[in-house]
Design a protein around this motif. Sequence first.
Motif, PDB file in Angstrom:
ATOM      1  N   TRP A   1       0.882  -1.152   0.137  1.00  0.00           N
ATOM      2  CA  TRP A   1       0.026   0.001   0.010  1.00  0.00           C
ATOM      3  C   TRP A   1       0.786   1.212   0.105  1.00  0.00           C
ATOM      4  O   TRP A   1       0.451   2.242  -0.819  1.00  0.00           O
ATOM      5  CB  TRP A   1      -0.881  -0.055   1.116  1.00  0.00           C
ATOM      6  N   ALA A   2       1.775   1.346   0.789  1.00  0.00           N
ATOM      7  CA  ALA A   2       2.687   2.448   0.907  1.00  0.00           C
ATOM      8  C   ALA A   2       3.715   2.777   0.183  1.00  0.00           C
ATOM      9  O   ALA A   2       4.238   3.592  -0.296  1.00  0.00           O
ATOM     10  CB  ALA A   2       3.286   2.754   2.471  1.00  0.00           C
TER      11      ALA A   2
ATOM     12  N   ALA B   1       1.643   2.849  -4.553  1.00  0.00           N
ATOM     13  CA  ALA B   1       1.374   4.183  -4.217  1.00  0.00           C
ATOM     14  C   ALA B   1       1.658   4.917  -5.359  1.00  0.00           C
ATOM     15  O   ALA B   1       2.397   4.586  -6.215  1.00  0.00           O
ATOM     16  CB  ALA B   1       2.510   4.504  -3.138  1.00  0.00           C
TER      17      ALA B   1
ATOM     18  N   TRP C   1       2.848   8.499  -6.335  1.00  0.00           N
ATOM     19  CA  TRP C   1       3.959   9.562  -5.848  1.00  0.00           C
ATOM     20  C   TRP C   1       3.605  10.884  -6.640  1.00  0.00           C
ATOM     21  O   TRP C   1       3.901  11.989  -5.782  1.00  0.00           O
ATOM     22  CB  TRP C   1       5.186   9.103  -6.382  1.00  0.00           C
TER      23      TRP C   1
ATOM     24  N   CYS D   1      -5.274   9.665  -8.207  1.00  0.00           N
ATOM     25  CA  CYS D   1      -5.606   8.599  -7.028  1.00  0.00           C
ATOM     26  C   CYS D   1      -7.043   8.144  -7.315  1.00  0.00           C
ATOM     27  O   CYS D   1      -7.560   7.518  -6.163  1.00  0.00           O
ATOM     28  CB  CYS D   1      -5.432   9.198  -5.908  1.00  0.00           C
TER      29      CYS D   1
ATOM     30  N   ALA E   1      -1.374   4.092  -1.570  1.00  0.00           N
ATOM     31  CA  ALA E   1      -1.391   5.640  -0.940  1.00  0.00           C
ATOM     32  C   ALA E   1      -1.356   6.644  -2.077  1.00  0.00           C
ATOM     33  O   ALA E   1      -0.768   6.458  -3.034  1.00  0.00           O
ATOM     34  CB  ALA E   1       0.005   5.490  -0.010  1.00  0.00           C
ATOM     35  N   CYS E   2      -1.865   7.718  -1.542  1.00  0.00           N
ATOM     36  CA  CYS E   2      -1.948   8.858  -2.493  1.00  0.00           C
ATOM     37  C   CYS E   2      -0.969   9.683  -2.101  1.00  0.00           C
ATOM     38  O   CYS E   2      -1.265  10.916  -1.611  1.00  0.00           O
ATOM     39  CB  CYS E   2      -3.443   9.631  -2.747  1.00  0.00           C
ATOM     40  N   TRP E   3       0.179   9.514  -2.154  1.00  0.00           N
ATOM     41  CA  TRP E   3       1.340  10.509  -1.941  1.00  0.00           C
ATOM     42  C   TRP E   3       1.612  11.739  -2.945  1.00  0.00           C
ATOM     43  O   TRP E   3       2.059  12.580  -2.336  1.00  0.00           O
ATOM     44  CB  TRP E   3       2.905   9.765  -1.917  1.00  0.00           C
TER      45      TRP E   3
ATOM     46  N   GLN F   1      -8.578   7.623  -0.988  1.00  0.00           N
ATOM     47  CA  GLN F   1      -7.217   7.406  -0.432  1.00  0.00           C
ATOM     48  C   GLN F   1      -6.761   8.687   0.536  1.00  0.00           C
ATOM     49  O   GLN F   1      -5.641   8.661   1.015  1.00  0.00           O
ATOM     50  CB  GLN F   1      -6.234   6.708  -1.314  1.00  0.00           C
ATOM     51  N   THR F   2      -7.187   9.808  -0.143  1.00  0.00           N
ATOM     52  CA  THR F   2      -6.685  10.896   0.218  1.00  0.00           C
ATOM     53  C   THR F   2      -6.560  11.147   1.933  1.00  0.00           C
ATOM     54  O   THR F   2      -5.375  11.329   2.562  1.00  0.00           O
ATOM     55  CB  THR F   2      -7.316  12.026  -0.095  1.00  0.00           C
TER      56      THR F   2
ATOM     57  N   THR G   1      -6.487   8.751   4.476  1.00  0.00           N
ATOM     58  CA  THR G   1      -5.514   7.894   5.064  1.00  0.00           C
ATOM     59  C   THR G   1      -4.401   8.280   4.537  1.00  0.00           C
ATOM     60  O   THR G   1      -3.356   8.090   5.693  1.00  0.00           O
ATOM     61  CB  THR G   1      -5.805   6.234   4.443  1.00  0.00           C
ATOM     62  N   SER G   2      -3.894   8.730   3.714  1.00  0.00           N
ATOM     63  CA  SER G   2      -2.590   9.201   3.100  1.00  0.00           C
ATOM     64  C   SER G   2      -2.121  10.287   4.148  1.00  0.00           C
ATOM     65  O   SER G   2      -0.782  10.259   4.407  1.00  0.00           O
ATOM     66  CB  SER G   2      -2.268   9.351   1.620  1.00  0.00           C
TER      67      SER G   2
END
Length: 385
Positions: free
Chosen positions: A61-62, A66, A68, A76, A92-94, A348-349, A351-352
């Motif tokens: 997930w991370a 993800a 980036w 995302c 993840a939505c980094w 996802q925003t 949580t990220s």
Amino acid sequence: MQENNISYVRTSFADPQKPPAGQSGPVYWLRTNLFATPADALFTFLGLAFVAYFVPQIISWALINAVWTGPDRTACLTAAQGGMQPDGWSGACWAFVEAKFGQFIFGRYPLEERWRPILVGIMLVALLVPLMMPRVPRKGLNALLLFIVFPVVSFYLLVGGAFGLQHVRTDSWGGLLVTLVLSFVAMSVSLPLGIILALGRRSNMPIIKLISVIFIETVRGVPLVTVLFMASIMLPLFLPAGTNFDKFLRALIGVSLFASAYMAEVIRGGLQAIPKGQFEGADSLGLTYWQKMILIILPQAIKLVIPGIVNSFIGLFKDTSLVYIIAMFDLLGVVRQNFSDANWATPQTPTSGLVFAGIIFWLFCFGMSRYSIFMEERLNTGHKR
């Protein structure tokens, strides 16, 4: 009388021998630390199963799945949601963190003036790191610069309005900037004020003791949310008409006073742990009260309660997120505020963003914890010869 026989007295040390077979190596370590008893073996297998199940999912997930970088929320979202990712994607939505990173650190601090908090951060690191390193000399000068000169310089740099610097209102501050300023000021104020309150609570002067007890028990009896609410909303109602001062300053005062009450009890525990003979020995030398406390009692008491002091600092650092209720946005508050940005509204925003904030808080808290352990080991001289 039988003569002493010294024929078996060695004149040199014996050569070191290897440890017995089975008493060293990785197998011995595993058997001793992880499989010493059936219960140890059971918990070891449960821990390995936990790691094997959750860690790959977290890494996937991370890191692996993800996103980036990206221009907006479409980076995302899955194709079914109108985005760029394949159906069933979860990661993840980094890209959200990357797009909002400046706000997470500085809040709404003007973009062209952000060199000022960056300079303050560099100054803080340059003064704090040598102070924390025992072998670096001139600790007195270092402490003077950090706790006296640095706050004054930082005030004019951050607030401005003098020396040709643009004035920046504190309601434009936010993010990690607010978290660090609140934490640094509250920690710097709560420790000396907590020491004074602890000494006052143990004082033989009834008035001083009564004032200290009332303050400590009153502040400890209410949550920090109430203190912040009183400092921000209720306090101006009791001031003369037209009198007002900065809301950020009110929050600083409220958090500092709240932390000092808890710190006072930590210090008092250390004072009560000092043997009575230390007090009597200091009195026998003819020392005054303050000489006795500063030179003999307080150094020992503070050394005993380093874990409690650092625990209070860690709790204070995390409690700064409560200023969100008085419309001030620290790191966590800014992250939550940006969830409502329609350009980045995705499943996802949140949580990220929260994971990013959690990592930042963990890094600072873990650093304080490890440094406290280092200082405990360095100052643990009670049983050394």
